[in-house]
Scaffold this motif. Structure first.
Motif, mmCIF file in Angstrom:
data_model
loop_
_atom_site.group_PDB
_atom_site.id
_atom_site.type_symbol
_atom_site.label_atom_id
_atom_site.label_comp_id
_atom_site.label_asym_id
_atom_site.label_seq_id
_atom_site.Cartn_x
_atom_site.Cartn_y
_atom_site.Cartn_z
ATOM 1 N N ILE A 49 -17.873 -16.620 27.764
ATOM 2 C CA ILE A 49 -16.864 -16.479 26.564
ATOM 3 C C ILE A 49 -16.768 -15.017 26.037
ATOM 4 O O ILE A 49 -15.595 -14.232 25.900
ATOM 5 C CB ILE A 49 -17.213 -17.138 25.392
ATOM 6 N N GLU A 50 -18.045 -14.340 25.988
ATOM 7 C CA GLU A 50 -18.166 -13.099 25.261
ATOM 8 C C GLU A 50 -17.789 -12.126 26.558
ATOM 9 O O GLU A 50 -17.661 -10.741 26.152
ATOM 10 C CB GLU A 50 -19.475 -12.851 24.766
ATOM 11 N N ALA A 51 -17.959 -12.237 27.678
ATOM 12 C CA ALA A 51 -17.667 -11.294 28.966
ATOM 13 C C ALA A 51 -16.379 -10.597 28.541
ATOM 14 O O ALA A 51 -15.318 -11.114 28.065
ATOM 15 C CB ALA A 51 -17.647 -11.969 30.212
ATOM 16 N N PRO A 52 -16.303 -9.287 28.870
ATOM 17 C CA PRO A 52 -15.116 -8.496 28.502
ATOM 18 C C PRO A 52 -13.813 -9.039 29.382
ATOM 19 O O PRO A 52 -13.985 -9.487 30.435
ATOM 20 C CB PRO A 52 -15.468 -7.032 29.318
ATOM 21 N N ARG A 53 -12.784 -8.840 28.620
ATOM 22 C CA ARG A 53 -11.469 -9.413 29.423
ATOM 23 C C ARG A 53 -10.275 -8.290 29.313
ATOM 24 O O ARG A 53 -10.502 -7.347 28.657
ATOM 25 C CB ARG A 53 -10.928 -10.727 28.384
ATOM 26 N N PHE A 54 -9.442 -8.793 29.908
ATOM 27 C CA PHE A 54 -8.069 -8.082 30.012
ATOM 28 C C PHE A 54 -7.121 -8.911 29.943
ATOM 29 O O PHE A 54 -7.209 -9.999 29.962
ATOM 30 C CB PHE A 54 -8.183 -7.335 31.576
ATOM 31 N N ALA A 55 -5.755 -8.075 29.800
ATOM 32 C CA ALA A 55 -4.711 -9.025 29.472
ATOM 33 C C ALA A 55 -3.503 -8.414 30.154
ATOM 34 O O ALA A 55 -3.334 -7.003 29.949
ATOM 35 C CB ALA A 55 -4.326 -9.392 28.054
ATOM 36 N N LEU A 56 -2.548 -8.844 31.041
ATOM 37 C CA LEU A 56 -1.325 -8.098 31.300
ATOM 38 C C LEU A 56 -0.295 -8.168 30.180
ATOM 39 O O LEU A 56 -0.147 -9.352 29.475
ATOM 40 C CB LEU A 56 -0.876 -8.955 32.564
ATOM 41 N N ASN A 57 0.483 -7.063 29.951
ATOM 42 C CA ASN A 57 1.578 -7.027 29.216
ATOM 43 C C ASN A 57 2.737 -6.439 29.989
ATOM 44 O O ASN A 57 2.723 -5.545 30.709
ATOM 45 C CB ASN A 57 0.920 -6.082 27.805
ATOM 46 N N ALA A 58 4.013 -7.136 29.749
ATOM 47 C CA ALA A 58 4.961 -6.875 30.372
ATOM 48 C C ALA A 58 6.268 -6.344 29.589
ATOM 49 O O ALA A 58 6.414 -6.685 28.503
ATOM 50 C CB ALA A 58 5.602 -8.245 30.887
ATOM 51 N N LYS A 59 6.852 -5.224 29.988
ATOM 52 C CA LYS A 59 7.700 -4.635 29.271
ATOM 53 C C LYS A 59 9.274 -4.667 30.043
ATOM 54 O O LYS A 59 9.063 -4.189 31.166
ATOM 55 C CB LYS A 59 7.554 -3.149 28.721
ATOM 56 N N PRO A 60 10.328 -5.461 29.494
ATOM 57 C CA PRO A 60 10.401 -6.100 28.070
ATOM 58 C C PRO A 60 9.641 -7.048 27.903
ATOM 59 O O PRO A 60 9.256 -7.587 27.003
ATOM 60 C CB PRO A 60 12.032 -6.131 28.013
ATOM 61 N N SER A 61 9.614 -8.107 28.994
ATOM 62 C CA SER A 61 8.860 -9.290 29.043
ATOM 63 C C SER A 61 8.857 -9.862 30.534
ATOM 64 O O SER A 61 9.266 -9.134 31.349
ATOM 65 C CB SER A 61 9.734 -10.236 28.364
ATOM 66 N N PHE A 62 7.923 -10.773 30.542
ATOM 67 C CA PHE A 62 7.627 -11.545 31.900
ATOM 68 C C PHE A 62 8.925 -12.302 32.362
ATOM 69 O O PHE A 62 8.886 -12.624 33.435
ATOM 70 C CB PHE A 62 6.631 -12.453 31.885
ATOM 71 N N TYR A 63 9.883 -12.491 31.461
ATOM 72 C CA TYR A 63 11.136 -13.081 31.843
ATOM 73 C C TYR A 63 11.837 -12.345 32.886
ATOM 74 O O TYR A 63 12.887 -12.428 33.580
ATOM 75 C CB TYR A 63 12.100 -13.308 30.749
ATOM 76 N N LYS A 64 11.652 -10.696 32.740
ATOM 77 C CA LYS A 64 12.248 -9.726 33.391
ATOM 78 C C LYS A 64 11.740 -9.450 34.799
ATOM 79 O O LYS A 64 10.684 -8.598 34.823
ATOM 80 C CB LYS A 64 12.391 -8.526 32.588
ATOM 81 N N PRO A 65 12.281 -9.864 35.933
ATOM 82 C CA PRO A 65 11.980 -9.313 37.169
ATOM 83 C C PRO A 65 11.562 -7.903 37.309
ATOM 84 O O PRO A 65 12.652 -7.156 36.789
ATOM 85 C CB PRO A 65 13.138 -9.927 38.270
ATOM 86 N N GLY A 66 10.635 -7.462 37.974
ATOM 87 C CA GLY A 66 10.506 -5.866 37.796
ATOM 88 C C GLY A 66 10.171 -5.124 36.759
ATOM 89 O O GLY A 66 10.239 -4.097 36.426
#
Length: 611
Positions: free
Chosen positions: A531-548
């Protein structure tokens, strides 16, 4: 054998009584002063793998997003209740103590393991869009306010859980929440912060301001916080059950009386009157038509273990299974010491999976979703070929929308609005297990308390939960259920419970749970360390709905500088965030010895209790 430098935690874990078994002299093992004493600075480990202890649960326990909720659930277990009873009691308390993320008028999913039958079932308590919704409405009106209201689903889920797997009366399950709402509880500092951040929006609605902005101001951290309308609502539900019992009703019929009180009786009537008077779309017909849905979970076999998660309209079940299927083709344990390479592969698996799920997923009552394909090992093998083990790839654009890549709304409305959730995991004495993730969408949901109910509704019609593109499988429509990130997990090993877990975190839920499972199942970490191990997260601009879409990898700042440099060298766009910033896993893991150990995330208010 070790003698001088035995770490304090090792010494405590071994136990003084067993010191001789370690080959230690009595004087060395039992020293009470000097360098060899168990609390001497030199005896402490140089690196703490976890900052909280695992919680033993020999008779059962609860890991939840707030200490009072975990304790309320554990109280039910100690009174002879089941995992379902504990889950309902904990959810009710979460409504009181974490109101920005939880409500009986919200939405969610539960994943349930019944020890006797060995079966895993999923429960969706997700309300759709009201029938009167105008799909051409300005998207800003779906962020907050009276038009943003999705049909309340959570309370129906509470009753469904209590009916199928519960034992105690609803009045007993609601008692802790009623007490905290009526008599008050010390407001967590983070909740006070969220109220302050949302102050301007809450202040627009008198019913909300009366509860969250007493005397016109946000309450201070640790102030005694009350929600008297909510206490009255919960008490009325308990009273409806009690009246039915007094009339000779069975337990199921008495629970149905409480359900009807909410969905066709005074609560539904109050919500409808309030919605209609304030320009909202929610009506009695929407409330009356709603039903929680029992369904088969989505699942995959990962390295011989059966992993179960939520089906549509949760996107996370599909995400989790496809991600696991992709990385199963690699021996992750063998590269555990090369943290940057391991993280790179996980990032790329998430990236490919997000493109697939956001292209196809939607309410299966409205659109055909290729679920079997997305879950298949063959499909995962094909998608694995997209991944370069040395370099980052772009967000896949071969999953382009059928209607084209250009939005039919202003570009500003493409941006995904975040979601806020809470999660809990329960194991009872008989070995039944339930994980629940519940939400009211973005923080404080619609921000409108519905009349005199004390309840906030889910704003799940907003961009993010719905797609900003006409013709997309997840475009908003009357009666349609939007996608949730909620995806609580059960893992079985040859039919026996191995793990029950879940996390809040909106867009990061599937990513967080994926990393946690890799830590626990591939890297063999104990639950609290996983649980405590370091994590990452992907963020998409404008969103994950947008190819590319442009992808940024957000890394908790506990990643080593060399690992961050290596990820940049592989072509990732990287930014660091707080050291404990992403997700908040609550779970229970079964040790090979059979011991059940609970863990809770220090990233939020999560806590685990056992007995």
């Amino acid at each position: 054998m070790r003698d001088e430098g035995l770490a304090r935690r090792d010494l405590i874990a071994a136990g003084f009584a067993g010191a001789a078994l370690l080959g230690l002299s009595g004087r060395a093992a039992l020293a009470q002063s000097g360098d060899k004493a168990p609390d001497a600075p030199r005896s402490s480990p140089a690196v703490a793998r976890a900052h909280r202890v695992e919680v033993p649960m020999p008779h059962g326990g609860v890991a939840a997003g707030h200490p009072l909720a975990a304790m309320a659930g554990t109280r039910m277990l100690m009174q002879g209740g089941t995992a379902a009873d504990a889950a309902v009691a904990a959810m009710a308390v979460m409504n009181v103590v974490e109101p920005w993320a939880s409500s009986a008028a919200g939405n969610g999913f539960a994943t349930c393991f019944e020890r006797r039958s060995g079966k895993v079932q999923s429960l969706a308590f997700t309300g759709g869009a009201p029938a009167l919704l105008d799909p051409d409405v300005d998207p800003k009106e779906l962020d907050s306010g009276n038009k943003a209201v999705a049909v309340p689903g959570a309370f129906g889920g509470w009753i469904a859980l209590a009916k199928r797997y519960g034992r105690l009366p609803l009045a007993t399950l609601l008692e802790p929440a009623i007490g905290y709402a009526r008599d008050g509880h010390p407001l967590d500092a983070s909740i006070a912060m969220f109220i302050r951040r949302q102050q301007a929006v809450l202040a627009r609605h008198p019913t909300s301001a009366a509860i969250f902005l007493p005397d016109g101001q946000p309450p201070a951290p640790r102030a005694i916080f009350r929600n008297l309308p909510l206490a009255r609502t919960f008490q009325s539900l308990a009273d409806a059950e009690t009246r039915a019992f007094k009339g000779g009703a069975s337990r199921d019929k008495a629970l149905s009386a409480a359900y009807d009180h909410f969905y066709t009786g005074p609560i539904a009537q109050d919500m409808t009157r309030f919605s209609q008077a304030n320009g909202g779309w929610l009506r009695m017909e929407d409330m009356r038509a709603y039903r929680p849905v029992w369904d088969e979970p989505v699942s995959t076999v990962y390295r011989g273990l059966d992993v179960y998660c939520s089906p549509l309209t949760s996107r996370t079940g599909l995400e989790l299974c496809e991600q696991l299927n992709i990385v199963e083709g690699w021996d992750l344990a063998s590269i555990a010491d090369d943290r940057a390479s391991l993280t790179h592969l996980l990032i790329e698996a998430i990236k490919v999976t997000k493109a697939d799920v956001y292209r196809y997923a939607g309410d299966p009552r409205f659109v055909d979703v290729p679920v079997a394909t997305l879950l298949s090992k063959d499909f995962a093998a094909t998608r694995r070929k997209l991944i370069d083990r040395l370099q980052a790839i772009a967000f896949p654009d071969d999953a382009a929308l059928a209607t084209g890549r250009q939005p039919d709304r202003p570009a500003a409305d493409e941006d995904t609005r975040g979601g806020d959730t809470t999660s809990l995991s329960v194991v009872d004495k008989e070995g039944n297990a339930i994980a629940v993730t519940t939400t009211i969408g973005g923080g404080f949901g619609t921000s409108v308390v519905m009349g005199d109910t004390g309840l906030l509704c889910n704003n799940g019609l907003r961009v993010g939960s719905t797609a900003p593109y006409a013709g997309h499988p997840n475009a908003v429509a009357p009666g349609k259920r939007a996608l949730l990130g909620n995806g609580p997990i059960i893992v079985l090993d040859k039919g026996q419970l191995k793990l029950v877990c879940g996390t809040p975190g909106g867009e990061t839920i599937g990513q967080t749970q994926f990393q946690f499972l890799i830590n626990a199942l591939d890297l063999d970490m104990p639950i609290q360390q996983a649980i405590e191990a370091p994590r990452f997260a992907l963020n998409a601009k404008p969103s994950f709905y947008k190819p590319g879409a442009a992808i940024t990898v957000q890394l908790e700042d506990r990643f080593a500088p060399a690992e961050i440099t290596a990820l940049k060298a592989k072509g990732h766009s990287v930014e660091t965030v707080g050291g404990f910033a992403i997700g908040s896993v609550q779970g229970v893991m079964v040790d090979p010895s059979g011991a059940r150990m609970g863990g809770a995330d220090p990233r939020r208010m999560g806590y685990a209790t056992g007995y």
